[in-house]
Design an enzyme around this catalytic site. Sequence first.
Site, PDB file in Angstrom:
ATOM      1  N   HIS A 139       1.115  -1.319   0.366  1.00 49.79           N
ATOM      2  CA  HIS A 139      -0.141  -0.126   0.293  1.00 49.79           C
ATOM      3  C   HIS A 139       1.248   1.010  -0.409  1.00 49.79           C
ATOM      4  O   HIS A 139       2.348   1.208   0.500  1.00 49.79           O
ATOM      5  CB  HIS A 139      -1.340  -0.027   0.907  1.00 49.79           C
ATOM      6  N   ASP A 216       3.059  -5.086   7.712  1.00 53.74           N
ATOM      7  CA  ASP A 216       2.071  -3.664   7.531  1.00 53.74           C
ATOM      8  C   ASP A 216       1.179  -4.799   7.484  1.00 53.74           C
ATOM      9  O   ASP A 216       0.497  -5.454   7.581  1.00 53.74           O
ATOM     10  CB  ASP A 216       1.778  -3.414   6.367  1.00 53.74           C
ATOM     11  N   GLN A 219      -4.049  -5.321   6.801  1.00 50.48           N
ATOM     12  CA  GLN A 219      -5.322  -5.920   6.160  1.00 50.48           C
ATOM     13  C   GLN A 219      -4.945  -7.760   6.423  1.00 50.48           C
ATOM     14  O   GLN A 219      -5.859  -8.761   6.217  1.00 50.48           O
ATOM     15  CB  GLN A 219      -4.869  -6.101   4.283  1.00 50.48           C
ATOM     16  N   LYS A 242     -10.391  -1.279  10.453  1.00 43.78           N
ATOM     17  CA  LYS A 242     -10.091  -2.215   9.646  1.00 43.78           C
ATOM     18  C   LYS A 242     -11.041  -3.452   9.895  1.00 43.78           C
ATOM     19  O   LYS A 242     -11.367  -4.547  10.055  1.00 43.78           O
ATOM     20  CB  LYS A 242      -8.924  -2.313   8.896  1.00 43.78           C
ATOM     21  N   CYS A 380      -5.041   2.176  -3.652  1.00 41.46           N
ATOM     22  CA  CYS A 380      -3.804   2.983  -3.312  1.00 41.46           C
ATOM     23  C   CYS A 380      -2.514   1.546  -2.652  1.00 41.46           C
ATOM     24  O   CYS A 380      -1.358   1.880  -2.492  1.00 41.46           O
ATOM     25  CB  CYS A 380      -4.211   3.262  -1.178  1.00 41.46           C
TER      26      CYS A 380
HETATM   27  N1  C6P Z   1      -6.285  -0.207   2.490  1.00 41.07           N
HETATM   28  C1  C6P Z   1      -8.176   0.056   1.769  1.00 41.07           C
HETATM   29  O1  C6P Z   1      -9.407   0.572   1.014  1.00 41.07           O
HETATM   30  P1  C6P Z   1      -4.496   3.480   7.054  1.00 41.07           P
HETATM   31  O2  C6P Z   1      -5.338   4.191   5.925  1.00 41.07           O
HETATM   32  O3  C6P Z   1      -3.568   4.170   7.764  1.00 41.07           O
HETATM   33  O4  C6P Z   1      -5.863   3.376   8.403  1.00 41.07           O
HETATM   34  O5  C6P Z   1      -4.240   2.325   6.903  1.00 41.07           O
HETATM   35  C2  C6P Z   1      -3.321   2.412   5.378  1.00 41.07           C
HETATM   36  C3  C6P Z   1      -3.331   1.110   5.102  1.00 41.07           C
HETATM   37  C4  C6P Z   1      -2.217   0.463   5.189  1.00 41.07           C
HETATM   38  N2  C6P Z   1      -1.884  -1.146   5.149  1.00 41.07           N
HETATM   39  C5  C6P Z   1      -2.347  -1.716   3.971  1.00 41.07           C
HETATM   40  C6  C6P Z   1      -2.242  -2.718   3.625  1.00 41.07           C
HETATM   41  C7  C6P Z   1      -3.560  -0.875   3.678  1.00 41.07           C
HETATM   42  O6  C6P Z   1      -4.679  -1.812   2.803  1.00 41.07           O
HETATM   43  C8  C6P Z   1      -3.777   0.385   4.094  1.00 41.07           C
HETATM   44  C9  C6P Z   1      -5.655   0.695   3.645  1.00 41.07           C
HETATM   45  C10 C6P Z   1      -7.629   0.787   2.823  1.00 41.07           C
HETATM   46  O7  C6P Z   1      -7.515  -0.875   0.837  1.00 41.07           O
HETATM   47  C11 C6P Z   1      -8.013   2.380   2.646  1.00 41.07           C
HETATM   48  S1  C6P Z   1      -6.047   3.090   1.299  1.00 41.07           S
END
Ligand code: C6P
Length: 422
Positions: A139, A216, A219, A242, A380
């Site tokens: 991401h 990370d 997910q 999430k 993203c």
């Molecule tokens: N992905 C998606 O629709 P934040 O925004 O900080 O809570 O998470 C960022 C992030 C980081 N790593 C991974 C693997 C992610 O999937 C995400 C967030 C969402 O896939 C929103 S872009």
Amino acid sequence: MKGLSEVLAPETRKTLSSADVARIREDFPILKQQVCGRPLVYFDNAATSQKPRQVIEAISRFYAEDYSNIHRAVHTLSQRATQAFEAVRVKVQRFVHAAEDREIVFVRGTTEGNNLVAHGYLRPRLQAGDEILVSGMEHHSNIVPWQMLCGEKNARLRVIPISDDGELILEEYERLLNPRTRLVAVTQVSNALGTINPIRRMVEIAHRQRVPVLVDGAQGIPHLAVDVQALDCDFYTFSGHKLCGPTGIGALYGKANLLEAMSPFQGGGDMIVSVTFEKTTYNKIPHRFEAGTPDIAGVIGLGAAIDYLQSIGIEAINAYEEELLAYATQEVARIPGVRILGTAQAKASVLSFTVDGVHPHDIGTILDQLGIAIRAGHHCAQPVMDRFNVPATARASFAFYNTKEEIDALVQGIRRVMEVFG
Ligand code: C6P
């Protein structure tokens, strides 16, 4: 109505029956509504998951009964709020199986966690010519902070390539690791492909060369039981939203010795022991990294979300979501003209696809008219799109409150998309 945990102890539940899911759905007020005259089918869980009433009520109860600032006052409300806040730190520690609660830093989410490690850990250690290794399925929040550091320090960002199935090529990973590598930053589960990466193995390989690993977990943690000690990762970041928790709160896990050696990212209240105009002494970990008034109610909500997931059982959630993903993959793959991106052996909850001759945004719009919420775009994760030569995909992502009937609605919806554009 009895809560699920009263009906069946979580440890005895191997997966979720349709009766379990029906009861679970009662906890999610938002799922009861209609969108465009159809029952809402919420398949955008990888973007953010919905909130059970237990989380909504915990936040509201906290504001109504215990709300105050924390760590700052001797009055009763502040003590209660502080206790509740710090109890969630212990809850998160146990949830990810960290050795100590001081290894849990509250942050806004995965993005802030990754940036905290970039600035607090890596920036003072990175020199010209050093390398940071990320994977091709990251991401943007696990690319851009490292890229910014590389720009600043004249270091190099290197990328572990992905196979056509959407798996990381581990031989390439081993080849790319070298004495100049200062950090490996890799996602546990890809948000664009659903691939579950072999983190334990990747950490072991990196550690052989004394390279620390940031995982990370954005997910990963909603779907898999996480044990940071078993993974032996050095840092693990995730977002509460999430995980059925509120937005604006997440956590960074870091091994205590690494956090101890890190500089603060932001200066302000609560991260200090003493301040004079000549010198500031920083607080101990984790408070050193939590400058300013935090999202106290967010932390309370995160705690309630963890309780909720544990009352169902992460293993049962994982097993049930695997069934959903297998069913969806089988049914969607049958539709002529559909291409599924991400066919790794190990996957979690994400079905990314394209339909011949139809832009993913059009797929998303037509599905929305049928009450089905998916995400369409690059998620993203633009380098993943480039790797598979597509501008975007349609992505259906599942949670434990989804059903096979909803997947049937998705399949009908995709067929409708094809009629409209056929
Ligand atoms: N992905 C998606 O629709 P934040 O925004 O900080 O809570 O998470 C960022 C992030 C980081 N790593 C991974 C693997 C992610 O999937 C995400 C967030 C969402 O896939 C929103 S872009």
